[in-house]
Design a protein around this motif. Structure first.
Motif, short mmCIF file in Angstrom:
data_model
loop_
_atom_site.label_atom_id
_atom_site.label_comp_id
_atom_site.label_asym_id
_atom_site.label_seq_id
_atom_site.Cartn_x
_atom_site.Cartn_y
_atom_site.Cartn_z
N UNK A 67 0.85 -1.19 0.00
CA UNK A 67 0.00 0.00 0.00
C UNK A 67 0.89 1.25 0.00
N UNK A 68 0.30 2.40 -0.27
CA UNK A 68 1.12 3.63 -0.26
C UNK A 68 1.54 4.06 1.14
N UNK A 69 0.77 3.68 2.13
CA UNK A 69 1.07 4.04 3.52
C UNK A 69 1.24 2.79 4.37
N UNK A 82 6.25 -1.45 7.09
CA UNK A 82 6.74 -0.90 5.81
C UNK A 82 5.70 -1.16 4.73
N UNK A 83 5.84 -0.43 3.66
CA UNK A 83 4.85 -0.50 2.58
C UNK A 83 5.55 -0.23 1.26
N UNK A 84 4.78 0.10 0.24
CA UNK A 84 5.39 0.39 -1.06
C UNK A 84 5.70 1.88 -1.22
#
Ligand code: THU
Length: 136
Positions: A84-86, A110-112
């Motif tokens: 996800x972005x967040x 962490x995410x993308x």
């Protein structure tokens, strides 16, 4: 925790996300926990047609640790990955279960996207009810 063990923990959370079974929410989560001995256990979210039976990735990973550890595991860190972005914060139920085995755990999500959560379980769940309240 060393940088290499942190990277291994995050890699395990990312790898576990590939196994997520989330056909209902389509919200993919992978998690991994690091024990005091340096062992990593991972899990993904597993949903069910009866929605309330869903298990989060964090609890799946913790239960893996309990199932494979000789004695009660002590968790020193928990990593979460969502594509996800967040970054995703652990839900309240997972915070309570982390507390059972890792009241001092570092929690990393962490995410993308570029942001991450880096905090402690104590910060996420202050004044927690835990095993120290047992009466016997
Ligand atoms: N979920 C997790 O696995 N961990 C979290 O920290 C938040 C939520 C799962 C449960 C469900 O399968 C989906 O994400 C949407 O809530």
């Amino acid at each position: 925790m060393s940088i290499s063990s942190e990277q291994a923990l995050i890699s395990a959370a990312r790898a576990a996300a590939a196994h997520a079974y989330a056909p209902y929410s389509r919200f993919i989560v992978g998690a991994a926990v690091l024990t005091a001995e340096g062992t990593i256990h991972a899990g993904c979210n597993v949903e069910n047609a009866s929605y309330g039976l869903t298990i989060c990735a964090e609890r799946n990973a913790i239960f893996q640790a309990v199932a494979h550890h000789a004695g009660v595991p002590r968790l020193v860190a928990v990593a979460i990955y969502t594509p996800t972005p967040l970054p995703t914060a652990p839900c309240g139920a997972c915070r309570q279960v982390i507390n059972e085995f890792g009241p001092d755990a570092l929690v990393i999500s962490v995410c993308d996207g570029p942001s991450e959560i880096r905090t402690s379980l104590d910060h996420l769940l202050p004044h927690a009810f835990g095993p120290e309240y047992r009466s016997s």
